[in-house]
Design a protein around this motif. Structure first.
Motif, short mmCIF file in Angstrom:
data_model
loop_
_atom_site.label_atom_id
_atom_site.label_comp_id
_atom_site.label_asym_id
_atom_site.label_seq_id
_atom_site.Cartn_x
_atom_site.Cartn_y
_atom_site.Cartn_z
N VAL A 1 0.86 -1.18 0.00
CA VAL A 1 0.00 0.00 0.00
C VAL A 1 0.90 1.23 0.00
O VAL A 1 1.76 1.38 0.87
CB VAL A 1 -0.94 0.02 1.23
N LEU A 2 0.71 2.08 -0.99
CA LEU A 2 1.46 3.34 -1.09
C LEU A 2 0.48 4.49 -0.99
O LEU A 2 -0.50 4.55 -1.74
CB LEU A 2 2.21 3.40 -2.42
N SER A 3 0.73 5.40 -0.08
CA SER A 3 -0.18 6.52 0.11
C SER A 3 0.60 7.75 0.53
O SER A 3 1.77 7.67 0.93
CB SER A 3 -1.24 6.19 1.17
N GLY A 4 -0.06 8.89 0.45
CA GLY A 4 0.56 10.15 0.85
C GLY A 4 0.55 11.17 -0.27
O GLY A 4 0.28 10.84 -1.44
N PRO A 5 0.82 12.42 0.05
CA PRO A 5 0.74 13.51 -0.94
C PRO A 5 1.60 13.30 -2.17
O PRO A 5 1.27 13.77 -3.26
CB PRO A 5 1.21 14.73 -0.14
N SER B 1 -3.88 7.19 -2.81
CA SER B 1 -3.77 5.90 -2.11
C SER B 1 -3.85 4.78 -3.14
O SER B 1 -4.80 4.71 -3.92
CB SER B 1 -4.89 5.75 -1.08
N TYR B 2 -2.84 3.90 -3.12
CA TYR B 2 -2.71 2.87 -4.14
C TYR B 2 -2.38 1.52 -3.49
O TYR B 2 -1.62 1.45 -2.52
CB TYR B 2 -1.61 3.23 -5.14
N TYR B 3 -2.97 0.51 -4.07
CA TYR B 3 -2.72 -0.88 -3.66
C TYR B 3 -1.97 -1.54 -4.81
O TYR B 3 -2.48 -1.62 -5.94
CB TYR B 3 -4.06 -1.56 -3.39
N MET C 1 5.48 10.19 1.40
CA MET C 1 4.79 8.95 1.06
C MET C 1 5.01 7.93 2.16
O MET C 1 6.04 7.95 2.84
CB MET C 1 5.32 8.37 -0.26
N THR C 2 4.05 7.04 2.29
CA THR C 2 4.17 5.91 3.22
C THR C 2 3.99 4.62 2.45
O THR C 2 3.02 4.47 1.70
CB THR C 2 3.11 5.99 4.33
N LEU C 3 4.92 3.70 2.62
CA LEU C 3 4.84 2.39 1.96
C LEU C 3 4.69 1.31 3.01
O LEU C 3 5.47 1.24 3.96
CB LEU C 3 6.09 2.13 1.12
N GLN C 4 3.69 0.47 2.85
CA GLN C 4 3.45 -0.66 3.76
C GLN C 4 3.43 -1.96 2.96
O GLN C 4 2.72 -2.06 1.96
CB GLN C 4 2.11 -0.51 4.48
N ASP C 5 4.21 -2.92 3.42
CA ASP C 5 4.13 -4.26 2.86
C ASP C 5 3.03 -4.99 3.62
O ASP C 5 3.14 -5.28 4.81
CB ASP C 5 5.47 -4.98 3.04
N VAL C 6 1.93 -5.29 2.93
CA VAL C 6 0.76 -5.91 3.56
C VAL C 6 0.54 -7.33 3.04
O VAL C 6 -0.55 -7.88 3.14
CB VAL C 6 -0.51 -5.05 3.34
N THR C 7 1.61 -7.94 2.52
CA THR C 7 1.49 -9.27 1.93
C THR C 7 0.86 -10.26 2.89
O THR C 7 -0.02 -11.05 2.51
CB THR C 7 2.88 -9.77 1.49
N SER C 8 1.30 -10.25 4.14
CA SER C 8 0.80 -11.23 5.11
C SER C 8 -0.52 -10.83 5.75
O SER C 8 -1.09 -11.61 6.52
CB SER C 8 1.86 -11.44 6.21
#
Length: 832
Positions: free
Chosen positions: A510-514, A559-561, A590-597
């Motif tokens: 998930v990538l989000s932010g201005p 906000s992008y998946y 930007m904030t990047l989250q690895d949400v694989t699990s």
């Protein structure tokens, strides 16, 4: 000693010297190599010096091929004889299955340009009468292969490096690495001999280096700790023995040349001549890993005690194959550490999470690979990319979840698997299951036969319900194994009814932010989707080739998946994080989250998939909730399937009407049960990865790691519709400068009745090799084999007739239109 260099190479074995030489040859004159002891004092000194050209890995085959050719040129350049004995390499086969393996190897060798010859048992006996052949099926012979003196070739590369300006310093140990924003500061300690031990002195020097390469062999775990990363490179004990002179061999040599390197793969050993006797190198079971937590300071050019009981079976089979050796005594023995990785291939490329830090670790065949690794790694460092796709060797193919215990056990398995039958559908059992989605047990109870992707258990196909756990192993074959009919039924279920695929292993960010929108617009090739829509897009290397494939779901304005290949989770995450760090100041936070699990994924597909989901969806008008009007193709919506909140994406990798159902992983079992119950009236069938792979080829969907990689651009891959040339994006200019060197095509194959291509075969126009397959399988829609691959641009037109090498024979193939099944996408757009 220099205190400031362009590139610092750490490690003075064959691999390190090969890298230093090639960096200088590529134009970097300011290169220094450090060795903590003496050159060749690691595994290089006790290596047997074999140069096997055989490998099923396309990248590794190129590396080995380059090395063999390069070593033959060293004496002319340096004046030092590298000790290369070009005696050839004879791989013998005791079974037809082993010959089938060699035929697949041979076709792969042709894609690289490696020569080979086939030999019958009678021909082997005629040329080498000391070899027993009555129980052999045949052999494959590489005439350009042989063996080399490891110390001599290393010293020749070191001299060549010095002649090109490289500084080589011995007795300096690296004790620290610190990144300073634009260079590394490497703390080096002078080492000294004291009483036979190597000890640190008080003398220290800090070297500034723009780039650092580690080639530290058995010390890879210490290197990883100093860098603050994880590495699966751990040594395993390898034994080989040297016999006394064999009188019958000595008599034979009076009138004949030297034997080739002999490999009896079914007996798990190699043999070569050594001063009138033999060297036997077995690859036995139960060889232990060693130095899991680092090499003791007291261990230098040392060896372990020989364990003859461990190799008794291999020793007896050696006597069986070469009867003259039975009365010959043992002259010498070696049992030393050789570094391995869980898949047997080395770690070559950028270190995870670090800038300008390059790894060249985990070489189980380091002498063979040293020259080629130097050549291709130098290309990556100097030019930005190698001419071949090196992703299969990238250190980030192993994620940070890999523990010391996992690596040690898998490396032991990798060692004892050197000579097993390497089926293309091979699945190795050690350390499994480890990463399992909640529905694993339910699927296993329903016949799932699992493969392993980035540690995740993923169904390959669903076999008989009453099959023992060994069924999958028994089902493997180089032809159409016992699993083939199951996969065929699954493929037909999706084409004709409805199937459910577990795709939980997908990599998900998930990538989000201005700054997210502007960043992704620069980072990827395609237009960004509108909110609620999706698109397929590509991120490029700086050299303009394909680095990663993404499905982008736009969840909001910023906000992008992002969904990418499951096998490449750490590889993709590292690339994303580095690019974001470089561009945050320009584009915004930007904030990047690895949400694989965090999210499981089921893919439901087939003409009846809407009917199954319609029975579960919570909606005021469920009969229209999944219609084209309310849920169009290539869009995403948050829906409720009974009690499970789901992000549904209307897309299907199989090319049928379908949805991906991304759901909270803790609700996976609930959702699985609901889907199975709702699907029962419609004949829903569980489907594995092999059937999906066939179906995606019918749609000409390129896959990352096969058709897509760092040796081809999206335009060469035929993905023009996903590249927006009206915008600027990372790698665009380089991509356009490359042009079209080859084209990706889909081919229908009229092959043997009992086999399909695997995606490693050479393509021919007449007698001329014109390309290679990258994928292969069976097409249920056309009732014949199918494949995808690359050919010369002039041969990419539909209707072009070519030939493909399968089982050592040429079979006719025809270039077909892109997406030969449903080229207008009528089924995938079907309304309801």
């Amino acid at each position: 000693m220099k205190t400031e260099v362009k590139a610092l190479v750490v490690g003075g074995g064959a691999v390190g010297n090969g890298i230093a030489y090639h960096l200088a040859k590529a134009g970097w004159s300011d290169v220094m190599l450090l060795e903590r002891d003496e050159l060749t004092s690691g595994s290089t000194w006790h290596a047997a010096g074999l140069l096997p050209l055989f490998n099923m890995s396309y990248a590794t085959s190129h590396i080995h091929d380059y090395s063999v050719k390069f070593y033959k040129s060293l004496e002319e350049e340096t004046g030092l004889n590298a000790g290369f004995s070009v005696v050839g390499n004879l791989r013998m086969a005791q079974t037809q299955a082993r010959m089938d393996e060699y035929m697949l190897y041979a076709s792969t060798a042709e894609t690289v340009g490696v020569p080979y010859e086939w030999m019958t048992p009678a021909q082997i006996k005629e040329r080498w009468p000391l070899v027993r052949t009555e129980d052999l099926e045949g052999a494959i012979f590489h005439p350009t292969d042989g063996y080399i003196n490891p110390a001599d070739v290393t010293m020749a590369m070191a001299k060549g490096a010095r002649q090109r300006g490289v500084t080589i310093e011995r007795k300096w140990q690296v004790d620290g690495y610190e990144w300073k924003g634009d260079h590394w500061e490497v703390t080096c300690t002078k080492m000294a001999d004291k009483g036979g031990n190597l000890v640190a002195t008080e003398e220290q020097v800090v070297v500034k280096a723009e780039h650092v390469v580690t080639a530290t062999g058995n010390h890879a775990q210490r290197t990883a700790k100093l860098l603050g990363i994880k590495s699966p490179a751990i040594p395993v004990e390898h034994q080989f023995i040297v016999t006394e002179p064999d009188p019958m061999l000595q008599e034979y040599r009076k009138t004949h040349g030297e034997h080739p390197v002999l490999r009896d793969a079914d007996a798990k050993w190699y043999v070569r001549e050594e001063r009138g006797g033999w060297i036997l190198g077995p690859y036995e079971k139960n060889a232990p890993a060693c130095f899991e937590y680092g090499v003791p300071d007291s261990f230098r050019a040392d060896l372990f005690p020989l364990d003859l009981e461990r190799i008794e079976e291999e020793y007896m089979s050696f006597i069986h194959r070469i009867p003259s050796s039975e009365e010959v005594g043992l002259k010498d023995d070696f049992n030393g550490p050789i570094c391995y990785t869980p898949d047997g291939n080395p770690l070559v490329g950028p270190a995870p999470g670090l800038r300008n830090m390059w790894l060249a670790e985990g070489f189980s065949f380091g002498i063979t690979a040293a020259g080629g690794t130097g050549y291709y790694l130098a290309q990556m460092m100097v030019e930005g990319e190698a001419e071949i796709d090196m992703a299969s060797l990238d250190p980030k193919r192993f994620g940070s979840w890999v523990t010391t215990e996992y690596a040690a056990r898998k490396n032991e398995e990798s060692y004892d698997h050197v000579f097993i039958l390497h089926h293309p559908d091979e699945e190795r059992p050690a350390c499994r299951p480890l990463k399992t989605a909640p529905a694993y047990d339910r699927q296993k109870a329903l016949g799932a036969q699992f493969g392993c992707v980035n540690g995740w258990e993923r169904p390959n196909y669903f076999g008989p319900l009453d099959a023992p756990d060994s069924f999958d192993h028994d089902a493997r074959s180089f032809r159409r194994g016992a699993w083939w009919d199951y996969a065929k039924d699954e493929a037909h279920a999706i084409r004709e009814g409805v199937g459910l695929i577990d795709a939980t292993a997908f990599t998900k960010h998930v990538l989000s932010g201005p700054g997210a929108t502007q960043f992704l617009d620069w980072f990827t090739t395609n237009k960004l989707p509108r909110v609620g829509r999706i698109n397929l897009t590509y991120a490029l290397t700086a050299a303009g080739t394909t680095r990663t494939e993404y499905t982008i779901v736009r969840r909001g304005e910023d906000s992008y998946y992002l969904v990418s290949a499951g096998a490449w989770q750490s590889y993709d995450a590292d690339f994303l994080r580095a690019a974001i760090a470089d561009k945050t100041a320009e584009f915004g936070a930007m904030t990047l989250q690895d949400v694989t699990s965090q999210y499981g994924v089921f893919a439901i597909a087939g003409p009846k998939s809407r009917d199954v989901l319609g029975a579960l969806i919570s909606d005021a008008n469920p009969e229209t909730a999944l219609s084209n009007k309310r849920f169009p193709w290539l869009s995403s919506q948050d829906i409720e399937l009974k009690m499970c909140p789901t992000m549904a994406i209307r897309v299907a990798y199989t090319g049928e009407l379908g949805w991906e159902l991304h759901h909270p992983i803790e609700m996976q079992n609930y959702l699985f049960d609901q889907l199975m119950q709702a699907g029962e009236p419609h004949g829903l069938k569980l489907v594995g990865a092999r059937a999906q792979n066939w179906l995606r080829q019918e749609k000409s969907y390129r896959a990352f790691g096969t058709e897509l990689g760092r040796d081809a651009t999206p335009l060469e891959a035929g993905l023009d519709r996903f590249v927006d040339l009206n915008k600027d994006f990372h790698g665009k200019a380089a991509m356009e400068a490359i042009g079209i060197r080859s084209k990706c095509v889909t081919l229908l194959v009229d092959g043997p009745a009992d086999a399909d291509p695997w995606g490693r075969e050479a393509l021919y126009a007449g007698d001329t090799k014109v390309g290679r397959l990258t994928s292969g399988g069976y097409s249920p829609a056309f009732g014949r084999s199918i494949g995808m691959g690359y050919v010369r641009p002039d041969l990419a037109e539909p209707g072009t007739k070519l030939m493909v090498k399968i089982q050592d024979k040429l079979w006719p193939v025809e270039v077909t239109v892109d997406s030969p099944y449903d080229p207008t996408n009528a089924t995938i757009r079907k309304d309801g």
